[in-house]
Design an enzyme around this catalytic site. Structure first.
Site, mmCIF file in Angstrom:
data_model
loop_
_atom_site.group_PDB
_atom_site.id
_atom_site.type_symbol
_atom_site.label_atom_id
_atom_site.label_comp_id
_atom_site.label_asym_id
_atom_site.label_seq_id
_atom_site.Cartn_x
_atom_site.Cartn_y
_atom_site.Cartn_z
ATOM 1 N N SER A 74 0.898 -1.335 0.006
ATOM 2 C CA SER A 74 0.091 -0.072 0.033
ATOM 3 C C SER A 74 0.963 1.206 0.030
ATOM 4 O O SER A 74 1.722 1.503 0.667
ATOM 5 C CB SER A 74 -0.764 0.040 1.422
ATOM 6 O OG SER A 74 -2.026 0.646 1.104
ATOM 7 N N LYS A 88 -15.116 -6.631 -4.667
ATOM 8 C CA LYS A 88 -15.840 -6.054 -5.756
ATOM 9 C C LYS A 88 -15.770 -4.691 -6.050
ATOM 10 O O LYS A 88 -15.427 -4.004 -4.849
ATOM 11 C CB LYS A 88 -17.297 -6.539 -5.056
ATOM 12 C CG LYS A 88 -17.753 -6.050 -3.695
ATOM 13 C CD LYS A 88 -18.095 -4.609 -3.476
ATOM 14 C CE LYS A 88 -18.670 -3.580 -4.332
ATOM 15 N NZ LYS A 88 -18.937 -2.617 -3.454
ATOM 16 N N ASP A 116 -21.529 1.409 -6.824
ATOM 17 C CA ASP A 116 -20.596 0.986 -6.043
ATOM 18 C C ASP A 116 -21.453 0.101 -4.879
ATOM 19 O O ASP A 116 -21.413 -1.409 -4.723
ATOM 20 C CB ASP A 116 -19.651 1.699 -5.329
ATOM 21 C CG ASP A 116 -19.032 1.119 -4.382
ATOM 22 O OD1 ASP A 116 -17.574 0.443 -4.683
ATOM 23 O OD2 ASP A 116 -19.139 0.918 -3.165
#
Ligand code: NAP
Length: 313
Positions: A41, A95, A173
């Site tokens: 990250s 997702k 979303d």
């Protein structure tokens, strides 16, 4: 690689943000099937876990990794997934599994060629009452279905700029979560027939949408998405059937027929998602259903666009 063995899956997480802290880390901490060995990250780390600022560095330095969970925004998921699959790692896709349908199709082929597992996770499918709803509709086919998914973007996605950019999905979303449930529980295929998408004049993704679908047998389905709902939040799928009105509410946590509760349990979506990923890895299969993503793509393809007032966080 621990496929077909019982040793823990050595996992790397990419994109340490809200969903990783809220759900992935707590679920992994309780699951002996996994050992979190690294993160990648740019700006964040996880205490006690070796950290890198890019997936390239992580894959290069931690050869023993078996699998990676990709938890960045969808616009950058494909490239990372390709790198991980090329390196022979099993891949868990948050997702939505990608920013386009065709890139996810490409990943499926690559995973098969590399002999590793690809998992397109749809967390809402693991909500506690979803399987009971699926069984009910299999026995009692719906005559009509109404999806209402209305939530407050400022509460659930504070300051997330990527979500408002092209490929960030906007109100789809959360809306794709509803579609991941609907495509799982409705026994017939259905297709977008018309849509209206509301784009704030200062954003590249919609804040609201109304979509009409028709099933292959003519059954109508409508979906109403709104991202500006304050107060109580609504995540409901209602089906009219010969056996009564089925209401799957709270994002799939509660099922009622004609007002009588049939199923209600505390939410445990991410623990179940990681159980499923371990099963996928250990049995050497992939689990990639693109149906929810295809519906979103179709809504963008067929939908009329309205420009609405600007959105500011
Ligand atoms: P987030 O808080 O913005 O975290 C995503 C992280 O990805 C960022 O913190 C960032 O970490 C990294 N990243 C890498 N490339 C990036 C880029 N180009 N732009 C922005 N961030 C980038 O988002 P999130 O809510 O965790 O959502 C991540 C994914 O999980 C999305 O696909 C979302 O749909 C899904 N999801 C979210 C929720 C939820 O309730 N939030 C629920 C289920 C699923 P670094 O800056 O450290 O690299």
């Amino acid at each position: 690689m621990p496929a077909n063995t019982t040793s823990p899956i050595r996992l790397g997480i990419v994109g340490v943000g809200k969903i990783v802290r809220d759900q992935h880390l707590p679920a992994l901490a309780k699951n002996p099937d996994y050992r979190l060995v690294a993160t990648a990250s740019r700006n964040a780390t996880v205490d006690g876990v070796q950290s890198f600022t890019s997936i390239e560095e992580m894959l290069d330095a931690v050869k023993e990794l078996d699998a990676v969970s990709l938890c960045q925004p969808p616009q950058v998921r494909y490239q990372a997934a390709r790198q991980a699959l090329e390196a022979g790692k099993h891949v868990f896709l948050e997702k939505p599994p990608g920013a386009t349908v065709s890139e996810v199709e490409d990943l499926k082929v690559l995973a098969a060629n590399k002999g590793v597992s690809l998992f397109a996770s749809w967390h809402s499918r693991y909500a506690p009452a979803v399987e009971a709803a699926r069984a009910f509709l299999a026995a009692n086919p719906p005559n009509s279905v109404t999806i209402t998914w209305k939530e407050d973007v400022r509460r659930w996605h504070p300051g997330q700029e990527w979500i408002w950019r092209a490929g960030g999905f906007g109100v789809f979303d959360p809306g794709i979560n509803a579609l991941s449930i609907a495509t799982h529980i409705i026994p017939t295929a259905f297709f977008v027939t018309s849509a209206t998408l509301d784009f704030p004049e200062n954003r590249d993704a919609p804040v609201a949408a109304e979509i009409s679908f028709s099933a292959s047998n003519g059954m109508p389905l409508t979906m109403d998405l709104d991202w500006l709902q304050t107060g109580p939040q609504t995540w409901d799928i209602v089906a009219e059937t010969a056996a009564g009105r089925m209401v799957l509410s709270s994002g799939g946590a509660r099922l009622a027929i004609d007002g009588k509760t049939l199923h209600e349990e505390p939410e445990a979506e991410y623990p179940r998602l990681y159980e499923r990923f371990a099963e996928v890895v250990r049995t050497g299969v992939s689990d990639v259903d693109i149906a929810p993503l295809q519906h979103v793509a179709d809504a963008f393809m067929l939908g009329k666009r309205r420009v609405v007032e600007p959105f500011f966080d």
